[in-house]
Design an enzyme around this catalytic site. Structure first.
Site: not given
Length: 299
Positions: A216, A179
């Site tokens: 992500k 992420e």
């Protein structure tokens, strides 16, 4: 590589989205305030704060609205993983009772900003944490860093750090969710995304054919901007963080991204309040889940 099994097949192929229930020590007070629990409700210290947030998460996870037909997975904070729900560890409860794949947040927060980015702080005891996560039924992990400016050196450092840790996670037979969040308020958001995508693709191309990761990413400024990542053979799924957008706006942007699904936190739980009756709570949660599921499927 992680052995293929029911969790792997669900994450790879099923419709749905990933619920982010992983607020950590720094973000937990804000999450509790949004839920309607004030800071003076847990004056005994950190343990009582985590008791309160586990009550909140248990209420969400055990709700009849929180089902595996619409939710692929749930990301948990370490403290949540270590606790039980109805006599089972949280991870095992999610999979066995809800058919929802559990993931573990492993990062320890962000370092100070340098070169326009915030790298992850060191993660002491990572090997032991990964073993414990595996033993508690976790399928994968998640780790977050933040990009604020279109600084190529800084963004490369973020992605290098993420993929270096990802290799350790893969070696522990878990799937990493990488992420590198781009701040939605950055004046250079599009330029950041351009640099970020190139760095990610460079690393994806270097992975072994047996290695898999998930990404992500912040909802992009350009429609279908991350299509090459979504289509890459080493990328299981690309999920979107809400990044501060209200749910309606996040769903609107997400529904325009082909192949991208949600992994929302605040945008999922923003309407949940401590003082609601069980029926009111279930209804609000069902409405939120239905809208996010629809937006995830639309793409």
């Amino acid at each position: 590589m992680l052995m293929v099994g029911p969790m792997f097949e669900k994450v790879l192929k099923a419709d749905g989205f990933i619920a982010a229930l992983d607020q950590s020590g720094g973000s937990t007070p804000k999450a509790l305030r949004l839920y309607g629990i004030s800071d003076d409700s847990y004056v005994e210290g950190e343990k009582s704060m985590f008791d309160k947030v586990h009550e909140m998460r248990t209420r969400i996870i055990t709700s009849k609205a929180f089902d595996g037909d619409r939710i692929l997975g749930a990301i948990l904070f370490e403290d949540t993983m270590d606790r039980d729900i109805e006599g089972q560890s949280t991870g095992h409860y999610l999979w066995q009772k809800r058919n929802i794949v559990p993931f573990l947040k492993i990062d320890k927060g962000l370092a100070s900003e340098a070169s326009g980015v915030q790298l992850m702080k060191p993660i002491p005891g990572l090997d032991e944490l990964l073993k414990r996560g595996k033993g508690n039924g976790m399928f994968g992990t998640k780790m977050r860093s933040v990009i604020k400016k279109a600084n190529a050196e800084g963004i490369k450092a973020i992605v290098d750090q993420q993929f270096e840790l990802a290799k350790e996670i893969i070696a522990a037979e878990l799937i990493p969710i990488i992420e590198p969040e781009v701040d939605i308020h950055s004046e250079e958001k599009e330029e950041c995304e351009t640099i970020l995508k190139k760095c990610i693709l460079d690393h994806l191309n270097q992975l072994k054919s047996s290695d898999m990761v998930m990404l992500k990413l912040t909802l992009p400024s350009q429609q279908n901007f991350y299509k090459e990542c979504i289509d890459h053979p080493q990328c299981m799924r690309v999920v979107a963080l809400s990044g501060g957008y209200e749910r309606e706006r996040a769903n609107e942007i997400l529904s325009q991204q082909k192949g991208m699904i949600a992994s929302f936190s605040r945008a999922l739980t923003q309407d949940m309040k401590h003082g609601m009756t069980e029926d009111e709570f279930d209804e609000k949660l069902d409405q939120a889940i239905a809208s996010i599921y629809k937006a995830s499927k639309a793409g």
